[in-house]
Design a protein around this motif. Structure first.
Motif, mmCIF file in Angstrom:
data_model
loop_
_atom_site.group_PDB
_atom_site.id
_atom_site.type_symbol
_atom_site.label_atom_id
_atom_site.label_comp_id
_atom_site.label_asym_id
_atom_site.label_seq_id
_atom_site.Cartn_x
_atom_site.Cartn_y
_atom_site.Cartn_z
ATOM 1 N N VAL A 177 0.840 -1.198 0.000
ATOM 2 C CA VAL A 177 0.000 0.000 0.000
ATOM 3 C C VAL A 177 0.876 1.250 0.000
ATOM 4 C CG1 VAL A 177 -1.738 1.283 1.280
ATOM 5 C CG2 VAL A 177 -1.818 -1.211 1.238
ATOM 6 N N PRO A 178 0.705 2.153 -0.969
ATOM 7 C CA PRO A 178 1.430 3.429 -0.935
ATOM 8 C C PRO A 178 1.018 4.212 0.307
ATOM 9 C CG PRO A 178 0.442 3.058 -3.092
ATOM 10 C CD PRO A 178 -0.150 2.040 -2.157
ATOM 11 N N PHE A 179 1.862 5.123 0.738
ATOM 12 C CA PHE A 179 1.518 5.894 1.937
ATOM 13 C C PHE A 179 2.116 7.289 1.861
ATOM 14 C CE2 PHE A 179 5.451 3.684 2.812
ATOM 15 C CZ PHE A 179 6.227 4.605 3.489
ATOM 16 N N ILE A 180 1.626 8.165 2.723
ATOM 17 C CA ILE A 180 2.126 9.529 2.828
ATOM 18 C C ILE A 180 2.600 9.755 4.263
ATOM 19 C CG2 ILE A 180 0.772 10.555 0.969
ATOM 20 C CD1 ILE A 180 -1.306 11.374 3.020
ATOM 21 N N SER A 181 3.595 10.604 4.420
ATOM 22 C CA SER A 181 4.127 10.873 5.752
ATOM 23 C C SER A 181 4.855 12.213 5.769
ATOM 24 C CB SER A 181 5.083 9.757 6.193
ATOM 25 O OG SER A 181 6.155 9.649 5.278
ATOM 26 N N VAL A 182 5.016 12.745 6.964
ATOM 27 C CA VAL A 182 5.820 13.950 7.164
ATOM 28 C C VAL A 182 7.240 13.500 7.449
ATOM 29 C CG1 VAL A 182 6.197 16.007 8.584
ATOM 30 C CG2 VAL A 182 3.868 15.269 8.058
ATOM 31 N N THR A 183 8.162 13.858 6.570
ATOM 32 C CA THR A 183 9.552 13.416 6.746
ATOM 33 C C THR A 183 10.372 14.409 7.561
ATOM 34 O OG1 THR A 183 10.207 14.422 4.633
ATOM 35 C CG2 THR A 183 9.511 12.126 4.605
ATOM 36 N N SER A 184 10.024 15.696 7.466
ATOM 37 C CA SER A 184 10.735 16.709 8.246
ATOM 38 C C SER A 184 9.916 17.989 8.275
ATOM 39 C CB SER A 184 12.131 16.984 7.672
ATOM 40 O OG SER A 184 12.020 17.560 6.379
ATOM 41 N N ALA A 185 10.292 18.863 9.183
ATOM 42 C CA ALA A 185 9.629 20.168 9.300
ATOM 43 C C ALA A 185 10.565 21.103 10.045
ATOM 44 C CB ALA A 185 8.298 20.042 10.033
ATOM 45 N N SER A 186 10.357 22.382 9.849
ATOM 46 C CA SER A 186 11.147 23.378 10.581
ATOM 47 C C SER A 186 10.260 24.580 10.902
ATOM 48 C CB SER A 186 12.369 23.825 9.771
ATOM 49 O OG SER A 186 11.967 24.429 8.550
ATOM 50 N N LEU A 187 10.381 25.056 12.115
ATOM 51 C CA LEU A 187 9.639 26.236 12.551
ATOM 52 C C LEU A 187 10.597 27.421 12.444
ATOM 53 C CD1 LEU A 187 6.981 27.294 13.727
ATOM 54 C CD2 LEU A 187 7.867 26.785 16.006
ATOM 55 N N ILE A 192 3.716 32.877 12.467
ATOM 56 C CA ILE A 192 4.623 31.749 12.261
ATOM 57 C C ILE A 192 5.088 31.676 10.815
ATOM 58 C CG2 ILE A 192 3.462 30.366 14.032
ATOM 59 C CD1 ILE A 192 2.459 28.607 11.614
ATOM 60 N N GLN A 193 6.226 31.027 10.628
ATOM 61 C CA GLN A 193 6.696 30.619 9.308
ATOM 62 C C GLN A 193 7.247 29.216 9.462
ATOM 63 O OE1 GLN A 193 9.016 33.397 7.029
ATOM 64 N NE2 GLN A 193 9.973 31.764 5.820
ATOM 65 N N MET A 194 6.768 28.307 8.620
ATOM 66 C CA MET A 194 7.074 26.895 8.801
ATOM 67 C C MET A 194 7.305 26.220 7.453
ATOM 68 S SD MET A 194 4.584 24.007 10.589
ATOM 69 C CE MET A 194 4.212 25.113 11.953
ATOM 70 N N LEU A 195 8.219 25.266 7.441
ATOM 71 C CA LEU A 195 8.439 24.418 6.277
ATOM 72 C C LEU A 195 8.032 22.992 6.645
ATOM 73 C CD1 LEU A 195 9.596 23.718 3.448
ATOM 74 C CD2 LEU A 195 11.815 23.393 4.571
ATOM 75 N N ILE A 196 7.159 22.392 5.823
ATOM 76 C CA ILE A 196 6.702 21.025 6.050
ATOM 77 C C ILE A 196 7.009 20.201 4.806
ATOM 78 C CG2 ILE A 196 4.753 19.536 6.660
ATOM 79 C CD1 ILE A 196 3.327 22.056 7.691
ATOM 80 N N VAL A 197 7.707 19.090 4.989
ATOM 81 C CA VAL A 197 8.026 18.201 3.867
ATOM 82 C C VAL A 197 7.161 16.952 3.993
ATOM 83 C CG1 VAL A 197 9.804 16.897 2.652
ATOM 84 C CG2 VAL A 197 10.399 19.044 3.801
ATOM 85 N N ILE A 198 6.257 16.771 3.015
ATOM 86 C CA ILE A 198 5.367 15.613 2.991
ATOM 87 C C ILE A 198 5.785 14.713 1.836
ATOM 88 C CG2 ILE A 198 2.991 14.818 2.683
ATOM 89 C CD1 ILE A 198 2.032 17.353 4.005
ATOM 90 N N ARG A 199 5.956 13.430 2.135
ATOM 91 C CA ARG A 199 6.421 12.470 1.137
ATOM 92 C C ARG A 199 5.317 11.479 0.781
ATOM 93 N NH1 ARG A 199 12.015 9.803 2.413
ATOM 94 N NH2 ARG A 199 12.601 11.876 1.626
ATOM 95 N N ALA A 200 5.127 11.277 -0.527
ATOM 96 C CA ALA A 200 4.265 10.204 -1.026
ATOM 97 C C ALA A 200 5.176 9.076 -1.465
ATOM 98 C CB ALA A 200 3.409 10.700 -2.185
ATOM 99 N N GLU A 201 5.011 7.915 -0.872
ATOM 100 C CA GLU A 201 5.968 6.830 -1.097
ATOM 101 C C GLU A 201 5.282 5.588 -1.650
ATOM 102 O OE1 GLU A 201 9.711 4.719 1.242
ATOM 103 O OE2 GLU A 201 8.720 6.507 2.025
ATOM 104 N N ASN A 202 5.926 4.996 -2.632
ATOM 105 C CA ASN A 202 5.474 3.743 -3.233
ATOM 106 C C ASN A 202 6.652 2.779 -3.203
ATOM 107 O OD1 ASN A 202 4.243 1.726 -4.745
ATOM 108 N ND2 ASN A 202 4.725 2.704 -6.694
#
Length: 199
Positions: A47-57, A70-80
């Motif tokens: 099953v493919p999935f999505i997740s948060v791999t990293s973030a920075s505030l 606030i200012q934030m960077l969110i890295v979301i990964r879609a993985e197969n």
């Protein structure tokens, strides 16, 4: 004495034709189902999935008037991670909020992820000054005292496998997690819960 014999009627030819057609259709459905099942068992996609791999505030400003910025960077990964099946993602959308206050909506256009591969999305969230109510202000004060602040990230993406003529049914990858940061140095606190992958 004359005996009466039951009258025999011949089955209409159209009924026979209809019965034969129904039998052929039923057989075709069974064979198609078996082919799809065998194809699925051969492919056996994970099953493919999505997740948060990293973030920075990158920025956190809060004043006594109850204004939060606030200012934030969110890295979301879609993985197969399947080596035999391509995956397609659509309807990708997430809501970032704090104490019930919506800060941003993160979206992505439909996209594909190749076999045994992944795709990252870098979301930059930059908010203007957000006025907080007394309860929300109390939540910020508590977070500052314990050196940890949390933001809610909720959303989903619809995934589907693609392998040659075979297509699986679509299903939802749901993401519900807390993005937690240390308020002293704004570092991200990683969590296994920030993933739609089955635990």
């Amino acid at each position: 004495m004359t005996k009466a014999f039951p009258h025999r009627t011949h089955t209409n030819v159209f009924i026979w034709v209809a019965a034969i057609i129904c039998a052929i259709v039923s057989l075709a459905v069974i064979i198609t189902g078996m082919v799809v099942f065998v194809g699925y068992m051969i492919i056996h996609p994970r099953v493919p999935f999505i997740s948060v791999t990293s973030a920075s505030l990158d920025n956190l400003r809060y004043d006594q008037a109850g204004l939060l910025e606030i200012q934030m960077l969110i890295v979301i990964r879609a993985e197969n991670d399947n080596a035999r099946a391509h995956a397609s993602f659509s309807h990708t959308s997430f809501i970032l909020s704090f104490e019930g206050e919506v800060l941003a909506k993160l979206v992505a256009d439909p996209f594909d992820v190749r076999k045994n591969s992944s795709t990252d999305f870098n979301y930059v969230v930059s908010s203007s000054q957000i006025p907080l109510d007394p309860m929300q202000m109390e939540g910020v004060d508590t977070s500052l005292k314990r050196n940890e602040i949390a933001f809610d990230l909720r959303g989903n993406s619809r995934a589907m496998w693609r392998v040659g003529p075979f297509r699986s049914v679509k299903f939802w990858c749901r993401l519900e997690c807390e993005l937690r940061f240390h308020t002293s140095n704004r570092t991200y606190i990683k969590s296994r819960r920030c993933s739609s992958k089955s635990k």
